[in-house]
Design a protein around this motif. Structure first.
Motif, PDB file in Angstrom:
ATOM      1  N   TYR A  38       0.830  -1.206   0.000  1.00  0.00           N
ATOM      2  CA  TYR A  38       0.000   0.000   0.000  1.00  0.00           C
ATOM      3  C   TYR A  38       0.857   1.245   0.000  1.00  0.00           C
ATOM      4  CZ  TYR A  38      -3.564  -3.377   1.178  1.00  0.00           C
ATOM      5  OH  TYR A  38      -4.399  -4.444   1.143  1.00  0.00           O
ATOM      6  N   ASN A  39       0.299   2.297  -0.578  1.00  0.00           N
ATOM      7  CA  ASN A  39       0.965   3.599  -0.512  1.00  0.00           C
ATOM      8  C   ASN A  39       0.052   4.609   0.182  1.00  0.00           C
ATOM      9  OD1 ASN A  39      -0.981   4.439  -2.366  1.00  0.00           O
ATOM     10  ND2 ASN A  39       0.330   3.961  -4.096  1.00  0.00           N
ATOM     11  N   ASP A  40       0.513   5.816   0.265  1.00  0.00           N
ATOM     12  CA  ASP A  40      -0.247   6.838   0.992  1.00  0.00           C
ATOM     13  C   ASP A  40      -1.633   7.063   0.386  1.00  0.00           C
ATOM     14  OD1 ASP A  40       1.794   7.127   2.723  1.00  0.00           O
ATOM     15  OD2 ASP A  40       2.580   8.974   1.866  1.00  0.00           O
ATOM     16  N   GLU A  41      -1.691   6.955  -0.911  1.00  0.00           N
ATOM     17  CA  GLU A  41      -2.984   7.157  -1.565  1.00  0.00           C
ATOM     18  C   GLU A  41      -3.963   6.061  -1.149  1.00  0.00           C
ATOM     19  OE1 GLU A  41      -2.747   7.375  -5.862  1.00  0.00           O
ATOM     20  OE2 GLU A  41      -4.838   6.682  -5.912  1.00  0.00           O
ATOM     21  N   ASP A  42      -3.473   4.843  -1.079  1.00  0.00           N
ATOM     22  CA  ASP A  42      -4.336   3.735  -0.645  1.00  0.00           C
ATOM     23  C   ASP A  42      -4.832   3.964   0.779  1.00  0.00           C
ATOM     24  OD1 ASP A  42      -3.887   2.361  -3.052  1.00  0.00           O
ATOM     25  OD2 ASP A  42      -2.019   1.523  -2.279  1.00  0.00           O
ATOM     26  N   VAL A  43      -3.919   4.421   1.616  1.00  0.00           N
ATOM     27  CA  VAL A  43      -4.295   4.692   2.999  1.00  0.00           C
ATOM     28  C   VAL A  43      -5.354   5.789   3.048  1.00  0.00           C
ATOM     29  CG1 VAL A  43      -3.474   5.620   5.189  1.00  0.00           C
ATOM     30  CG2 VAL A  43      -2.127   3.912   3.981  1.00  0.00           C
ATOM     31  N   HIS A  44      -5.170   6.767   2.189  1.00  0.00           N
ATOM     32  CA  HIS A  44      -6.138   7.856   2.116  1.00  0.00           C
ATOM     33  C   HIS A  44      -7.517   7.318   1.739  1.00  0.00           C
ATOM     34  CE1 HIS A  44      -6.737  12.332   0.849  1.00  0.00           C
ATOM     35  NE2 HIS A  44      -7.534  11.964   1.827  1.00  0.00           N
ATOM     36  N   THR A  45      -7.534   6.436   0.782  1.00  0.00           N
ATOM     37  CA  THR A  45      -8.789   5.812   0.370  1.00  0.00           C
ATOM     38  C   THR A  45      -9.410   5.037   1.525  1.00  0.00           C
ATOM     39  OG1 THR A  45      -7.996   5.617  -1.902  1.00  0.00           O
ATOM     40  CG2 THR A  45      -9.846   4.212  -1.255  1.00  0.00           C
ATOM     41  N   LEU A  46      -8.584   4.283   2.217  1.00  0.00           N
ATOM     42  CA  LEU A  46      -9.089   3.503   3.351  1.00  0.00           C
ATOM     43  C   LEU A  46      -9.676   4.428   4.414  1.00  0.00           C
ATOM     44  CD1 LEU A  46      -6.331   0.769   3.669  1.00  0.00           C
ATOM     45  CD2 LEU A  46      -8.751   0.436   3.106  1.00  0.00           C
ATOM     46  N   ARG A  47      -9.021   5.529   4.621  1.00  0.00           N
ATOM     47  CA  ARG A  47      -9.535   6.483   5.596  1.00  0.00           C
ATOM     48  C   ARG A  47     -10.876   7.056   5.147  1.00  0.00           C
ATOM     49  NH1 ARG A  47      -4.602   8.746   8.572  1.00  0.00           N
ATOM     50  NH2 ARG A  47      -3.608   8.818   6.533  1.00  0.00           N
ATOM     51  N   PHE A  48     -10.964   7.302   3.871  1.00  0.00           N
ATOM     52  CA  PHE A  48     -12.227   7.776   3.305  1.00  0.00           C
ATOM     53  C   PHE A  48     -13.336   6.771   3.611  1.00  0.00           C
ATOM     54  CE2 PHE A  48     -15.455   8.249   0.113  1.00  0.00           C
ATOM     55  CZ  PHE A  48     -15.501   9.604  -0.198  1.00  0.00           C
ATOM     56  N   VAL A  49     -13.026   5.524   3.349  1.00  0.00           N
ATOM     57  CA  VAL A  49     -14.006   4.461   3.597  1.00  0.00           C
ATOM     58  C   VAL A  49     -14.396   4.442   5.073  1.00  0.00           C
ATOM     59  CG1 VAL A  49     -14.326   1.958   3.667  1.00  0.00           C
ATOM     60  CG2 VAL A  49     -13.276   3.031   1.662  1.00  0.00           C
ATOM     61  N   ARG A  50     -13.397   4.535   5.907  1.00  0.00           N
ATOM     62  CA  ARG A  50     -13.658   4.482   7.347  1.00  0.00           C
ATOM     63  C   ARG A  50     -14.558   5.633   7.782  1.00  0.00           C
ATOM     64  NH1 ARG A  50     -10.328   6.429  11.647  1.00  0.00           N
ATOM     65  NH2 ARG A  50     -10.964   5.476  13.622  1.00  0.00           N
ATOM     66  N   ARG A  51     -14.246   6.802   7.274  1.00  0.00           N
ATOM     67  CA  ARG A  51     -15.036   7.973   7.639  1.00  0.00           C
ATOM     68  C   ARG A  51     -16.462   7.836   7.124  1.00  0.00           C
ATOM     69  NH1 ARG A  51     -16.252  12.089  10.585  1.00  0.00           N
ATOM     70  NH2 ARG A  51     -16.512  14.142   9.641  1.00  0.00           N
ATOM     71  N   SER A  52     -16.578   7.347   5.902  1.00  0.00           N
ATOM     72  CA  SER A  52     -17.900   7.157   5.314  1.00  0.00           C
ATOM     73  C   SER A  52     -18.717   6.163   6.139  1.00  0.00           C
ATOM     74  CB  SER A  52     -17.754   6.665   3.879  1.00  0.00           C
ATOM     75  OG  SER A  52     -18.988   6.188   3.374  1.00  0.00           O
TER      76      SER A  52
END
Lengths: 149, 149
Positions: free
Chosen positions: A39-53
DNA sequence: GCTTGACCTTACCCCAGTGGGAAGCTTTAT
DNA sequence: ATAAAGCTTCCCACTGGGGTAAGGTCAAGC
């Protein structure tokens, strides 16, 4: 970044990261030669998006739509807004349903003296032919009551 | 009474009646020689109790406890009352959690102009490193988050 | 080099509650 | 007698995970 680090950085458990990948919510991670997900930072960002959603109560499917909107640079903010407002209405309906239960329970509890005696209006009410039962009991042979549940 | 009639009379689907029996929430129905389940008015009454309990938001397990209390002629109403109040607190906690989501969504939506332009504070917020992420990560590697999906 | 332990992989089983359906038997109605 | 409706059990799906087991990999320490 391995899945464990990505999980920690995003707040999504490794298990759920794999799950989200499996169901297609997030894109399959690239792999090392030995098969480890990377994973890279962008993937983590996406995961965070999912978590927040998810934390805002959006279902997985709704989250997928939000992700699509997020990634669509040309989306109209009106689309996002209406999506959010629709979800808001769902939430409000759910709240109202729960509040209705609360009201009933509060009412029942307030009528229950709550001592050592066995008679209890709470149980009486739950056991009673209350709303939703209609008169199904009185007309012995309701053969054609097409009310599918 | 066959299962279909009992289902109709109680408002619980036949499917769920079988399920409730299978998991032990209700007692196994007596059977005809050919294996059909047979129900009487008391069984229907129990099913209605279950339906009402579920409708008040009690889980199956809680419903089982309520059923036990119901059948225990000597229970103290205080036990029932405390049980109901505990459930009430659970419901209220759930409501508060949902209301928190609603507040956030309302706030986000009110800041979104909702027109044809793509910039949207709702998505920005969901994508942002918001609460729950702490700021531990912010110093680390947040500089090149160019999501060119 | 080798072992150890942490981490990764897939692949299962489990939970709540329901809906759906298949395959086959029974009962009822025509 | 035959067809339809209703019953039986069994399996699968769903959401959103938790758990666990068998095995592969990696980096450290000795």
């Amino acid at each position: 970044m391995n899945i464990g680090e990505a999980a920690q950085a995003s707040g999504v458990s490794a298990k759920m990261v794999r799950y989200y990948e499996r169901i297609g919510l997030i894109r399959p991670a690239t792999r090392t030669e030995s098969g480890y997900r990377v994973y890279n930072d962008e993937d983590v960002h996406t995961l965070r998006f999912v978590r927040r959603s998810r934390g805002l109560g959006f279902s997985i499917e709704e989250t997928a739509e939000l992700l699509a909107l997020w990634r669509d640079r040309g989306r109209a903010s009106a689309d996002v807004k209406s999506f959010a407002l629709k979800h808001l209405k769902d939430l409000e309906a759910k709240i109202e349903s729960l509040q209705s239960m609360c009201r009933t329970l509060r009412h029942l509890a307030s009528n229950c003296h709550g001592d050592g005696r066995p008679d209890c209006p709470i149980l009486d009410d739950i056991a009673a032919f209350g709303p939703g039962d209609k008169e199904a009991k009185r007309t012995k042979s309701m053969t054609n009551c097409n009310h599918s549940h």
